[in-house]
Design an enzyme around this catalytic site. Structure first.
Site, PDB file in Angstrom:
ATOM      1  N   ARG A 237      22.528  23.185  68.304  1.00  0.00           N
ATOM      2  CA  ARG A 237      21.341  23.391  69.127  1.00  0.00           C
ATOM      3  C   ARG A 237      21.687  24.431  70.177  1.00  0.00           C
ATOM      4  O   ARG A 237      22.823  24.522  70.632  1.00  0.00           O
ATOM      5  CB  ARG A 237      20.903  22.091  69.806  1.00  0.00           C
ATOM      6  CG  ARG A 237      20.270  21.063  68.874  1.00  0.00           C
ATOM      7  CD  ARG A 237      18.903  21.520  68.382  1.00  0.00           C
ATOM      8  NE  ARG A 237      18.203  20.498  67.619  1.00  0.00           N
ATOM      9  CZ  ARG A 237      18.279  20.374  66.300  1.00  0.00           C
ATOM     10  NH1 ARG A 237      19.047  21.203  65.599  1.00  0.00           N
ATOM     11  NH2 ARG A 237      17.582  19.434  65.669  1.00  0.00           N
ATOM     12  N   GLU A 265      14.767  29.160  73.214  1.00  0.00           N
ATOM     13  CA  GLU A 265      14.351  29.277  71.820  1.00  0.00           C
ATOM     14  C   GLU A 265      12.861  28.972  71.730  1.00  0.00           C
ATOM     15  O   GLU A 265      12.423  27.962  72.278  1.00  0.00           O
ATOM     16  CB  GLU A 265      15.146  28.289  70.958  1.00  0.00           C
ATOM     17  CG  GLU A 265      14.915  28.465  69.473  1.00  0.00           C
ATOM     18  CD  GLU A 265      15.765  27.529  68.624  1.00  0.00           C
ATOM     19  OE1 GLU A 265      15.166  26.756  67.847  1.00  0.00           O
ATOM     20  OE2 GLU A 265      17.008  27.564  68.757  1.00  0.00           O
ATOM     21  N   HIS A 284      16.715  30.058  63.735  1.00  0.00           N
ATOM     22  CA  HIS A 284      16.733  28.610  63.528  1.00  0.00           C
ATOM     23  C   HIS A 284      16.193  28.248  62.143  1.00  0.00           C
ATOM     24  O   HIS A 284      15.208  27.515  61.992  1.00  0.00           O
ATOM     25  CB  HIS A 284      15.939  27.885  64.612  1.00  0.00           C
ATOM     26  CG  HIS A 284      16.310  26.429  64.713  1.00  0.00           C
ATOM     27  ND1 HIS A 284      16.035  25.658  65.826  1.00  0.00           N
ATOM     28  CD2 HIS A 284      16.929  25.592  63.837  1.00  0.00           C
ATOM     29  CE1 HIS A 284      16.459  24.409  65.625  1.00  0.00           C
ATOM     30  NE2 HIS A 284      16.998  24.342  64.419  1.00  0.00           N
TER      31      HIS A 284
END
Length: 320
Positions: A237, A265, A284
C-alpha cells in the site's frame, strides 16, 4: 446457525446469476442483492447478513453502509488488504467476522512484482522512451540473476513472489514478517531484524498489509539503510512508504524504485514522483487482471456455501 426463510440479505458486487456454485436463493433462505457502490442501496442495510465490499471503490464506499448493517454477520473484501474497511469496523456489532480475499490476488500481484523488478533492472522504461525517439541505447544493464532479494511481508503474496523468483537464479531470497517462523523454503525473520537485513539486499520488495505498525515502515531510516544502487518495489500500500523520504533518496540517485501503489493515490498530475529519476510507476494494477474475476467468484461461492451451512468461514482476519 443454518439459514432459514427469515434470513437477511446477502449483498454482492456482481450479479448472483453470474457466480457459479452459489447456494440457491429462496430455498437456502438467501436473498441476493446487487450493490457495487452506487448512490442508492439495493435494500435496507439492516437486513444484510453477508456484505461483500465493492472492489477498488475506496474506503468511503466500503464503509458507507456499515453503520446501518445491524444484522450483518460477515464482511468479505475482494482485496488482500482490509485497510479500506477497518475505519468502519467500530460501527459494527460485536461478533462480525471480517474476511479477506486470500487466494484471489497472489498470482497476479506476484506476476506484476516480477515484471516491475525486471523492467526496472533491465532498463525497459528507457528502451520504450528510446523507441519513441528512434534511438538505439545499447550497453550493460543489471540482471536479477545473482541478486539478493528481501521480501518484507511474507504472507501468501510474499510466498507467491518467491515462487516466481525461483527460476531467476537469485543469490538468495530473505523473508521478513511480523514474527519469526520457519517455512519449507527457509526461515522467516521478524520485523525486528529488518535494520540488519536491509544493507545486504539488492532488491527490497514490500508486500506487507497496511497497519498502524507498517504505516511509513519504509521511512528515512529504512531507506537510508538500503545499499547504494538497490531497488525498492512496493506492491503493498502507498502509505507503507514515506513518500517525502523516498523522493529524497531517488532524486539523489542513490536508490531506484518501482511502485504499483503510491501515497497519495491516485498520483495527481504534477506530483514529483511521476518524473523522479529511477522511478517506475504502475497504477495499482497488481490484482486487476483477467485472473481476478474467476478467482473472486470462486471465493464468494465457497464462502457463501459455508455461510449457508453454518460452517466456519475461511480467511477470517478479524472478529469485532
Amino acid at each position: 446457525m443454518t439459514l432459514d426463510d427469515t434470513t437477511p440479505d446477502v449483498w454482492l458486487p456482481f450479479a448472483a446469476d453470474e457466480i457459479d456454485g452459489l447456494p440457491e436463493p429462496g430455498g437456502s433462505g438467501i436473498t441476493y442483492r446487487f450493490w457495487d457502490g452506487g448512490p442508492d442501496f439495493p435494500a435496507d442495510p439492516a437486513r444484510c447478513a453477508f456484505y461483500v465490499v465493492p472492489y477498488m471503490k475506496g474506503s468511503e464506499v466500503a464503509v458507507r453502509p456499515l453503520a446501518a448493517m445491524t444484522s450483518v454477520r460477515a464482511v468479505q473484501t475482494l482485496s488482500a488488504g482490509i485497510d479500506h474497511v477497518t475505519p468502519g469496523v467500530e460501527l459494527l456489532q460485536a461478533g462480525v467476522e471480517l474476511c479477506n480475499a486470500r487466494g484471489v490476488h497472489e498470482a497476479s500481484t506476484a506476476e506484476l512484482t516480477l515484471a516491475l523488478i525486471l523492467a526496472s533492472l533491465r532498463g525497459i522504461p528507457g528502451f520504450v522512451r528510446a523507441q519513441d525517439a528512434e534511438e538505439w541505447r545499447g550497453g550493460f544493464y543489471p540482471a536479477l540473476a545473482d541478486k539478493s532479494v528481501l521480501i518484507v511481508g511474507y504472507g501468501s503474496i510474499g510466498a507467491a513472489i518467491e515462487d516466481r523468483l525461483a527460476p531467476f537464479e537469485c543469490a538468495r531470497v530473505v523473508r521478513v514478517a511480523r514474527s519469526a517462523r520457519t517455512t519449507e523454503r527457509g526461515p522467516v525473520h521478524p520485523l525486528s531484524e529488518l535494520p540488519a537485513l536491509l544493507p545486504q539486499a539488492d532488491v527490497v520488495v514490500l508486500s506487507t498489509p497496511l497497519t498502524p505498525a507498517t504505516r511509513h515502515l519504509a521511512d528515512a531510516g529504512f531507506l537510508g539503510r538500503m545499499k547504494d544502487g538497490a531497488l525498492l518495489v512496493n506492491v503493498a500500500r502507498g502509505p507503507v512508504v514515506d513518500t517525502a523520504a523516498l523522493l529524497k533518496e531517488v532524486e539523489s540517485g542513490r536508490i531506484t524504485a518501482a511502485l504499483d501503489v503510491t501515497d497519495p493515490e491516485p498520483l495527481p498530475p504534477g506530483h514529483p514522483l511521476w518524473h523522479a529519476p529511477g522511478v517506475l510507476v504502475s497504477p495499482h494494477v497488481g490484482g486487476s487482471t483477467s485472473a481476478f474475476m474467476p478467482r473472486a467468484k470462486r471465493l464468494l461461492a465457497a464462502q457463501l456455501r459455508r455461510f449457508a451451512a453454518g460452517e466456519p468461514l475461511a480467511n477470517v482476519v478479524l472478529t469485532t
